[in-house]
Design a protein around this motif. Structure first.
Motif, PDB file in Angstrom:
ATOM      1  N   GLU A  56       0.731  -1.199   0.089  1.00 30.18           N
ATOM      2  CA  GLU A  56       0.047  -0.102   0.021  1.00 30.18           C
ATOM      3  C   GLU A  56       0.769   1.264  -0.113  1.00 30.18           C
ATOM      4  OE1 GLU A  56      -3.536   2.317   0.009  1.00 30.18           O
ATOM      5  OE2 GLU A  56      -3.224  -0.019  -0.272  1.00 30.18           O
ATOM      6  N   ALA A  57       2.183   1.265   0.624  1.00 31.30           N
ATOM      7  CA  ALA A  57       3.095   2.359   0.787  1.00 31.30           C
ATOM      8  C   ALA A  57       4.027   2.475  -0.452  1.00 31.30           C
ATOM      9  CB  ALA A  57       3.797   2.332   2.135  1.00 31.30           C
ATOM     10  N   GLY A  58       3.905   1.450  -1.225  1.00 30.01           N
ATOM     11  CA  GLY A  58       4.934   1.429  -2.483  1.00 30.01           C
ATOM     12  C   GLY A  58       6.245   1.334  -1.971  1.00 30.01           C
ATOM     13  N   ILE A  59       6.626   0.321  -1.035  1.00 30.57           N
ATOM     14  CA  ILE A  59       7.939   0.106  -0.748  1.00 30.57           C
ATOM     15  C   ILE A  59       7.806  -1.388  -0.575  1.00 30.57           C
ATOM     16  CG2 ILE A  59       8.228   2.305   0.458  1.00 30.57           C
ATOM     17  CD1 ILE A  59       8.162   0.929   3.009  1.00 30.57           C
ATOM     18  N   ALA A  60       9.295  -1.922  -0.487  1.00 26.79           N
ATOM     19  CA  ALA A  60       9.459  -3.336  -0.709  1.00 26.79           C
ATOM     20  C   ALA A  60       9.537  -3.873   0.849  1.00 26.79           C
ATOM     21  CB  ALA A  60      10.611  -3.609  -1.391  1.00 26.79           C
ATOM     22  N   PRO A  61       8.674  -4.767   1.103  1.00 26.07           N
ATOM     23  CA  PRO A  61       9.067  -5.498   2.430  1.00 26.07           C
ATOM     24  C   PRO A  61       9.817  -6.398   2.439  1.00 26.07           C
ATOM     25  CG  PRO A  61       7.211  -6.566   1.193  1.00 26.07           C
ATOM     26  CD  PRO A  61       7.679  -5.649   0.242  1.00 26.07           C
TER      27      PRO A  61
END
Length: 301
Positions: A56-61
């Motif tokens: 959702e935040a547009g970053i890689a987990p």
């Protein structure tokens, strides 16, 4: 940029962190990070929420945990009643995820799980036998001052002996090879006090070091004495802080009554880490680790 957040805790690290998984991912994105790890104490229960939040935040987990490591190597053939050490584990790919899930699951089963002396809390532990069986695809790091290796650097008698310090890292290097790193932290005075020795020995032994940051709240304001995190962490001690006992600790040290002795356990940028005293290479290594953990594009959802 992945900025040294190998040790991010959520409020699923009960009474230890006030970070909500979803809010942490949003704040990391706002702070300019491209990837974010979640390493709660002893478990991976927040991993799926972390995956959705990062998407959702547009970053890689990045998926991991700060495992509880036994002080003996094989719990099948020995008993260890001491409080376990800490060890950071991160999944690099699907194989690493599956191995981390196996480690997580088995750590709650006999003979690994240890009930605390209070009779209420169970510590899900790992030992070296378990890590040998399930190390593939996993990056291993030495964790905070609670780690077995870090304790040796902190021990005045031991840290004068190069051979002992080298030996304390040997097993991890043998098992994890180039997937093992010694963590350099600057959240507290005690952590900063051992940085020179860590750098000196690791350089001599050709062990990779990485600047990491132990995150228990999002902003520095939340970490001040009597701030949000301090009030939250006091909950673990019941009414003790209200009985006239010191909650600020002695000489600025971490107190058993709530405050962590520092307001530095917040989500930091690369500039924050440079200002703490870490080199560009030490910070860049955290980017390398992030790339190793995200290049496969793996996600459990």
């Amino acid at each position: 940029m992945f900025t040294c957040t190998d040790q991010v805790h959520s409020n699923l690290s009960f009474k230890d962190s006030i970070n909500v998984v979803e809010e942490t991912a949003k704040w990391a994105a706002i702070r300019g990070q491209k990837a974010l790890a979640l390493t709660d104490h002893g478990h991976m229960f927040g991993s799926i929420r972390h995956a959705f939040a990062c998407r959702e935040a547009g970053i890689a987990p990045i998926f991991g945990m700060e495992a509880y490591e036994s002080h003996i190597d094989d719990l099948h053939n020995g008993e260890d009643t001491a409080y376990p050490a800490h060890l950071t584990l991160l999944a690099m790919n699907r194989a690493g995820w599956e191995n981390l899930c196996s480690i997580h699951t088995k750590s709650y089963q006999a003979p690994y799980a240890l009930k605390a002396k209070t009779g209420s809390r169970v510590y899900p532990r790992v030992d070296r036998r378990l890590l040998e069986q399930h190390n593939g695809g996993i990056i291993c790091m030495s964790a905070c001052l609670g780690g077995r290796i870090q304790q040796d650097f902190l021990n005045e008698d031991i840290n004068k002996d190069d051979k002992v310090l080298s030996a304390s890292m040997h097993w991890y290097r043998e098992i994890f090879e180039d997937r093992f790193y010694v963590e350099l932290m600057g959240n507290t005075a005690d952590q900063r006090a051992i940085l020179y020795r860590q750098r000196e020995i690791c350089k001599k032994d050709k062990v990779r070091t990485v600047a990491t940051n132990d995150v228990h709240y999002l902003t520095q304001e939340q970490g001040k004495m009597y701030g949000a995190h301090h009030i939250y962490s006091c909950a673990r001690y019941g009414n003790d802080p209200l009985k006239g006992r010191p909650i600020e600790g002695e000489n600025g040290a971490r107190s058993r009554f709530g405050w962590y002795g520092s307001d530095e356990f917040y989500l930091k940028t690369a500039d924050d880490m440079r200002n703490t005293g870490f080199s560009g290479q030490e910070i860049a290594t955290s980017v390398e680790i992030a790339e190793r953990c995200t290049s496969a594009g793996f996600t459990p959802i």
